[in-house]
Design a protein around this motif. Structure first.
Motif, PDB file in Angstrom:
ATOM      1  N   GLY A 103      -0.437  10.177 -22.751  1.00  0.00           N
ATOM      2  CA  GLY A 103       0.455  10.636 -23.810  1.00  0.00           C
ATOM      3  C   GLY A 103       1.896  10.313 -23.492  1.00  0.00           C
ATOM      4  O   GLY A 103       2.210   9.216 -23.031  1.00  0.00           O
ATOM      5  N   GLU A 104       2.749  11.280 -23.724  1.00  0.00           N
ATOM      6  CA  GLU A 104       4.168  11.105 -23.421  1.00  0.00           C
ATOM      7  C   GLU A 104       4.315  10.737 -21.952  1.00  0.00           C
ATOM      8  O   GLU A 104       3.652  11.295 -21.088  1.00  0.00           O
ATOM      9  CB  GLU A 104       4.897  12.427 -23.695  1.00  0.00           C
ATOM     10  CG  GLU A 104       6.356  12.402 -23.340  1.00  0.00           C
ATOM     11  CD  GLU A 104       7.010  13.774 -23.439  1.00  0.00           C
ATOM     12  OE1 GLU A 104       8.112  13.910 -22.917  1.00  0.00           O
ATOM     13  OE2 GLU A 104       6.413  14.691 -24.018  1.00  0.00           O
ATOM     14  N   GLY A 105       5.164   9.800 -21.678  1.00  0.00           N
ATOM     15  CA  GLY A 105       5.348   9.332 -20.307  1.00  0.00           C
ATOM     16  C   GLY A 105       6.074  10.343 -19.445  1.00  0.00           C
ATOM     17  O   GLY A 105       6.393  11.448 -19.879  1.00  0.00           O
ATOM     18  N   PRO A 106       6.337   9.954 -18.216  1.00  0.00           N
ATOM     19  CA  PRO A 106       7.022  10.857 -17.294  1.00  0.00           C
ATOM     20  C   PRO A 106       8.472  11.096 -17.699  1.00  0.00           C
ATOM     21  O   PRO A 106       9.050  10.331 -18.475  1.00  0.00           O
ATOM     22  CB  PRO A 106       6.953  10.119 -15.959  1.00  0.00           C
ATOM     23  CG  PRO A 106       6.702   8.696 -16.302  1.00  0.00           C
ATOM     24  CD  PRO A 106       6.009   8.673 -17.612  1.00  0.00           C
ATOM     25  N   ILE A 107       9.043  12.143 -17.155  1.00  0.00           N
ATOM     26  CA  ILE A 107      10.465  12.415 -17.318  1.00  0.00           C
ATOM     27  C   ILE A 107      11.133  11.848 -16.075  1.00  0.00           C
ATOM     28  O   ILE A 107      10.897  12.328 -14.965  1.00  0.00           O
ATOM     29  CB  ILE A 107      10.746  13.931 -17.407  1.00  0.00           C
ATOM     30  CG1 ILE A 107       9.959  14.553 -18.539  1.00  0.00           C
ATOM     31  CG2 ILE A 107      12.235  14.167 -17.602  1.00  0.00           C
ATOM     32  CD1 ILE A 107      10.008  16.066 -18.510  1.00  0.00           C
ATOM     33  N   TRP A 108      11.917  10.814 -16.248  1.00  0.00           N
ATOM     34  CA  TRP A 108      12.554  10.164 -15.108  1.00  0.00           C
ATOM     35  C   TRP A 108      13.823  10.906 -14.710  1.00  0.00           C
ATOM     36  O   TRP A 108      14.523  11.455 -15.552  1.00  0.00           O
ATOM     37  CB  TRP A 108      12.864   8.704 -15.434  1.00  0.00           C
ATOM     38  CG  TRP A 108      11.628   7.923 -15.724  1.00  0.00           C
ATOM     39  CD1 TRP A 108      11.199   7.484 -16.941  1.00  0.00           C
ATOM     40  CD2 TRP A 108      10.621   7.515 -14.793  1.00  0.00           C
ATOM     41  NE1 TRP A 108       9.997   6.836 -16.812  1.00  0.00           N
ATOM     42  CE2 TRP A 108       9.626   6.837 -15.509  1.00  0.00           C
ATOM     43  CE3 TRP A 108      10.479   7.662 -13.417  1.00  0.00           C
ATOM     44  CZ2 TRP A 108       8.499   6.292 -14.894  1.00  0.00           C
ATOM     45  CZ3 TRP A 108       9.357   7.127 -12.809  1.00  0.00           C
ATOM     46  CH2 TRP A 108       8.374   6.443 -13.537  1.00  0.00           C
ATOM     47  N   VAL A 109      14.132  10.901 -13.416  1.00  0.00           N
ATOM     48  CA  VAL A 109      15.342  11.555 -12.915  1.00  0.00           C
ATOM     49  C   VAL A 109      16.513  10.588 -12.870  1.00  0.00           C
ATOM     50  O   VAL A 109      17.654  11.001 -12.699  1.00  0.00           O
ATOM     51  CB  VAL A 109      15.129  12.177 -11.511  1.00  0.00           C
ATOM     52  CG1 VAL A 109      14.071  13.244 -11.552  1.00  0.00           C
ATOM     53  CG2 VAL A 109      14.818  11.123 -10.474  1.00  0.00           C
ATOM     54  N   SER A 110      16.217   9.303 -13.017  1.00  0.00           N
ATOM     55  CA  SER A 110      17.240   8.277 -12.881  1.00  0.00           C
ATOM     56  C   SER A 110      16.852   7.077 -13.732  1.00  0.00           C
ATOM     57  O   SER A 110      15.670   6.872 -14.027  1.00  0.00           O
ATOM     58  CB  SER A 110      17.330   7.866 -11.400  1.00  0.00           C
ATOM     59  OG  SER A 110      18.100   6.708 -11.252  1.00  0.00           O
ATOM     60  N   GLY A 111      17.837   6.285 -14.084  1.00  0.00           N
ATOM     61  CA  GLY A 111      17.574   5.044 -14.800  1.00  0.00           C
ATOM     62  C   GLY A 111      17.193   3.922 -13.852  1.00  0.00           C
ATOM     63  O   GLY A 111      16.785   2.846 -14.269  1.00  0.00           O
ATOM     64  N   GLU A 112      17.340   4.173 -12.561  1.00  0.00           N
ATOM     65  CA  GLU A 112      16.997   3.175 -11.545  1.00  0.00           C
ATOM     66  C   GLU A 112      15.562   3.381 -11.069  1.00  0.00           C
ATOM     67  O   GLU A 112      15.057   4.487 -11.069  1.00  0.00           O
ATOM     68  CB  GLU A 112      17.943   3.305 -10.349  1.00  0.00           C
ATOM     69  CG  GLU A 112      19.387   2.996 -10.698  1.00  0.00           C
ATOM     70  CD  GLU A 112      20.321   3.168  -9.522  1.00  0.00           C
ATOM     71  OE1 GLU A 112      19.838   3.205  -8.366  1.00  0.00           O
ATOM     72  OE2 GLU A 112      21.531   3.275  -9.761  1.00  0.00           O
ATOM     73  N   ASN A 113      14.946   2.286 -10.660  1.00  0.00           N
ATOM     74  CA  ASN A 113      13.609   2.326 -10.066  1.00  0.00           C
ATOM     75  C   ASN A 113      12.554   2.901 -11.010  1.00  0.00           C
ATOM     76  O   ASN A 113      11.698   3.679 -10.602  1.00  0.00           O
ATOM     77  CB  ASN A 113      13.631   3.089  -8.734  1.00  0.00           C
ATOM     78  CG  ASN A 113      12.395   2.827  -7.906  1.00  0.00           C
ATOM     79  OD1 ASN A 113      11.792   1.767  -7.990  1.00  0.00           O
ATOM     80  ND2 ASN A 113      11.993   3.802  -7.121  1.00  0.00           N
ATOM     81  N   ILE A 114      12.636   2.530 -12.289  1.00  0.00           N
ATOM     82  CA  ILE A 114      11.586   2.874 -13.258  1.00  0.00           C
ATOM     83  C   ILE A 114      10.639   1.676 -13.293  1.00  0.00           C
ATOM     84  O   ILE A 114      11.081   0.548 -13.503  1.00  0.00           O
ATOM     85  CB  ILE A 114      12.165   3.158 -14.659  1.00  0.00           C
ATOM     86  CG1 ILE A 114      13.044   4.407 -14.614  1.00  0.00           C
ATOM     87  CG2 ILE A 114      11.048   3.303 -15.690  1.00  0.00           C
ATOM     88  CD1 ILE A 114      13.738   4.731 -15.929  1.00  0.00           C
ATOM     89  N   PRO A 115       9.352   1.902 -13.079  1.00  0.00           N
ATOM     90  CA  PRO A 115       8.438   0.754 -13.004  1.00  0.00           C
ATOM     91  C   PRO A 115       8.249   0.076 -14.354  1.00  0.00           C
ATOM     92  O   PRO A 115       8.275   0.712 -15.401  1.00  0.00           O
ATOM     93  CB  PRO A 115       7.130   1.384 -12.532  1.00  0.00           C
ATOM     94  CG  PRO A 115       7.183   2.785 -13.038  1.00  0.00           C
ATOM     95  CD  PRO A 115       8.642   3.171 -12.960  1.00  0.00           C
ATOM     96  N   GLU A 116       8.065  -1.229 -14.274  1.00  0.00           N
ATOM     97  CA  GLU A 116       7.668  -1.989 -15.450  1.00  0.00           C
ATOM     98  C   GLU A 116       6.153  -2.131 -15.374  1.00  0.00           C
ATOM     99  O   GLU A 116       5.544  -1.854 -14.341  1.00  0.00           O
ATOM    100  CB  GLU A 116       8.348  -3.355 -15.436  1.00  0.00           C
ATOM    101  CG  GLU A 116       9.861  -3.264 -15.548  1.00  0.00           C
ATOM    102  CD  GLU A 116      10.524  -4.632 -15.484  1.00  0.00           C
ATOM    103  OE1 GLU A 116       9.831  -5.656 -15.701  1.00  0.00           O
ATOM    104  OE2 GLU A 116      11.727  -4.671 -15.218  1.00  0.00           O
TER     105      GLU A 116
END
Length: 183
Positions: A103-116
């Motif tokens: 479903g809804e993806g994770p809540i990221w803590v940063s804009g850096e190091n988000i996987p593609e």
């Protein structure tokens, strides 16, 4: 000799057992509530809302256009991502796991190091892996890892599992975890 395989009496990396309560995540503002995300500081009375607007407008009118523009530019995309994370966490500050398979993806803590997509390897069966749950940094408070003398830290741990749900038997399968730190 089985002594090599024996569990030591004291292992400083064994954590105490805790019970995890599972509850659905509630929307931030109930559908029948008169308070919404756009309401000024939760003001319910229309007169009170107008007073808050007027006070805020007067404060901004006293600032020149250059100052306002500098303030607007100061908030970066990174700030917005972290602010979204903080707002979601504030709704359930004790939440240690967010489960939402597919479903809804994770809540990221940063804009850096988000996987593609290319960063997440396929399952051993060949199927893609999808987001299933994330482990929140609040878990670190419960584990009290600083007392171990070695640092364990993360912003969020995101677990991706087989989209085809292979290996439905009693066997454990290797899944994929993505670690994102606070930037």
């Amino acid at each position: 000799d089985d002594s090599a395989d024996a569990t030591p009496e004291h292992n400083e990396f064994l954590f105490p057992e805790y019970e995890i309560l599972i509850e659905p995540e509630e929307p931030e503002f109930p559908a029948d509530s008169s308070v919404g995300p756009d309401d000024e500081q939760g003001a319910k009375d229309p007169k009170e809302k107008e007073e808050l607007r007027a006070t805020g407008s007067a404060a901004f009118q006293s600032l020149d256009e250059e100052t306002l523009e500098a303030m607007a530019k100061h908030e970066t995309e990174e700030d917005k991502i972290f602010q979204t994370f903080k707002e979601r966490v504030a709704a359930e500050p004790e939440q240690i796991i967010r489960y939402c398979r597919g479903g809804e993806g994770p809540i990221w803590v940063s804009g850096e190091n988000i996987p593609e997509e290319k960063d997440i390897p396929n399952c051993l069966c060949g199927a893609k892996r999808i987001f299933e749950f994330q482990i929140m940094p609040q878990l670190l408070n419960h584990l009290q890892v600083d007392s171990l003398g070695e640092s364990v830290d993360w912003g969020t741990l995101v677990v991706y599992t087989c989209a085809d749900n292979c290996g439905e038997g009693n066997e454990y399968l290797e899944e994929f975890i993505w670690k994102q730190d606070f930037s």
